[in-house]
Motif scaffolding. Structure first.
Motif, PDB file in Angstrom:
ATOM      1  N   GLU A   1       1.022   4.161  -2.944  1.00 39.48           N
ATOM      2  CA  GLU A   1       0.774   5.572  -2.647  1.00 39.48           C
ATOM      3  C   GLU A   1       1.996   6.430  -2.960  1.00 39.48           C
ATOM      4  O   GLU A   1       1.876   7.507  -3.530  1.00 39.48           O
ATOM      5  CB  GLU A   1       0.381   5.730  -1.180  1.00 39.48           C
ATOM      6  CG  GLU A   1      -0.987   5.174  -0.866  1.00 39.48           C
ATOM      7  CD  GLU A   1      -1.308   5.176   0.619  1.00 39.48           C
ATOM      8  OE1 GLU A   1      -0.397   5.451   1.443  1.00 39.48           O
ATOM      9  OE2 GLU A   1      -2.462   4.897   0.958  1.00 39.48           O
TER      10      GLU A   1
ATOM     11  N   TYR B   1      -2.207   3.407  -8.548  1.00 38.09           N
ATOM     12  CA  TYR B   1      -3.310   2.782  -7.835  1.00 38.09           C
ATOM     13  C   TYR B   1      -3.948   1.690  -8.681  1.00 38.09           C
ATOM     14  O   TYR B   1      -3.913   1.737  -9.901  1.00 38.09           O
ATOM     15  CB  TYR B   1      -4.387   3.822  -7.481  1.00 38.09           C
ATOM     16  CG  TYR B   1      -3.852   4.889  -6.578  1.00 38.09           C
ATOM     17  CD1 TYR B   1      -3.359   6.074  -7.107  1.00 38.09           C
ATOM     18  CD2 TYR B   1      -3.804   4.695  -5.204  1.00 38.09           C
ATOM     19  CE1 TYR B   1      -2.844   7.057  -6.292  1.00 38.09           C
ATOM     20  CE2 TYR B   1      -3.290   5.680  -4.393  1.00 38.09           C
ATOM     21  CZ  TYR B   1      -2.815   6.866  -4.933  1.00 38.09           C
ATOM     22  OH  TYR B   1      -2.303   7.812  -4.108  1.00 38.09           O
TER      23      TYR B   1
ATOM     24  N   ARG C   1       0.836  -1.208   0.000  1.00 39.88           N
ATOM     25  CA  ARG C   1       0.000   0.000   0.000  1.00 39.88           C
ATOM     26  C   ARG C   1       0.868   1.255   0.000  1.00 39.88           C
ATOM     27  O   ARG C   1       0.614   2.205  -0.743  1.00 39.88           O
ATOM     28  CB  ARG C   1      -0.916  -0.012   1.212  1.00 39.88           C
ATOM     29  CG  ARG C   1      -1.811   1.179   1.276  1.00 39.88           C
ATOM     30  CD  ARG C   1      -2.726   1.113   2.467  1.00 39.88           C
ATOM     31  NE  ARG C   1      -3.493   2.340   2.578  1.00 39.88           N
ATOM     32  CZ  ARG C   1      -4.084   2.738   3.659  1.00 39.88           C
ATOM     33  NH1 ARG C   1      -4.036   1.981   4.733  1.00 39.88           N
ATOM     34  NH2 ARG C   1      -4.741   3.867   3.686  1.00 39.88           N
ATOM     35  N   HIS C   2       1.905   1.259   0.815  1.00 36.44           N
ATOM     36  CA  HIS C   2       2.816   2.407   0.871  1.00 36.44           C
ATOM     37  C   HIS C   2       3.491   2.625  -0.487  1.00 36.44           C
ATOM     38  O   HIS C   2       3.598   3.765  -0.955  1.00 36.44           O
ATOM     39  CB  HIS C   2       3.863   2.197   1.961  1.00 36.44           C
ATOM     40  CG  HIS C   2       4.888   3.262   2.010  1.00 36.44           C
ATOM     41  ND1 HIS C   2       4.639   4.523   2.483  1.00 36.44           N
ATOM     42  CD2 HIS C   2       6.184   3.265   1.615  1.00 36.44           C
ATOM     43  CE1 HIS C   2       5.729   5.253   2.381  1.00 36.44           C
ATOM     44  NE2 HIS C   2       6.678   4.523   1.862  1.00 36.44           N
TER      45      HIS C   2
ATOM     46  N   ASN D   1       2.356   6.969  -6.529  1.00 36.74           N
ATOM     47  CA  ASN D   1       1.148   7.515  -7.126  1.00 36.74           C
ATOM     48  C   ASN D   1       0.567   6.576  -8.190  1.00 36.74           C
ATOM     49  O   ASN D   1       0.159   6.983  -9.262  1.00 36.74           O
ATOM     50  CB  ASN D   1       1.413   8.906  -7.725  1.00 36.74           C
ATOM     51  CG  ASN D   1       0.148   9.707  -7.869  1.00 36.74           C
ATOM     52  OD1 ASN D   1      -0.834   9.426  -7.212  1.00 36.74           O
ATOM     53  ND2 ASN D   1       0.174  10.700  -8.732  1.00 36.74           N
TER      54      ASN D   1
END
Length: 77
Positions: free
Chosen positions: A70, A75, A66-67, A73
């Protein structure tokens, strides 16, 4: 869960989940649409570190994935 012919139930409201303990495999990430080249780049740049390797499958901590998504950028669609 069954116990001697009885059903035992867990109350989900009493569960506490530590997301750092969940793992996701590289294969699962690819099936979810993350390009293999991106995963390899993250590993080469130490953005994503393998948590374990089982049966020739690389696994990562879900929180780390997840990190990385993010931070870069990028997804899931």
């Amino acid at each position: 869960m069954r116990e001697e012919g009885r059903c035992c139930y867990v109350n989900p409201s009493k569960l506490s989940l530590d997301w750092e303990c969940f793992i996701v495999s590289r294969r699962d990430m690819i099936l979810d649409g993350v390009p293999l080249e991106l995963i390899n780049t993250w590993m080469n740049q130490h953005i994503l570190e393998p948590f374990s390797i089982r049966n020739n499958e690389i696994n990562f901590k879900t929180q780390d994935v997840r990190h990385a998504l993010e931070q870069q950028n990028w997804y899931y669609l």
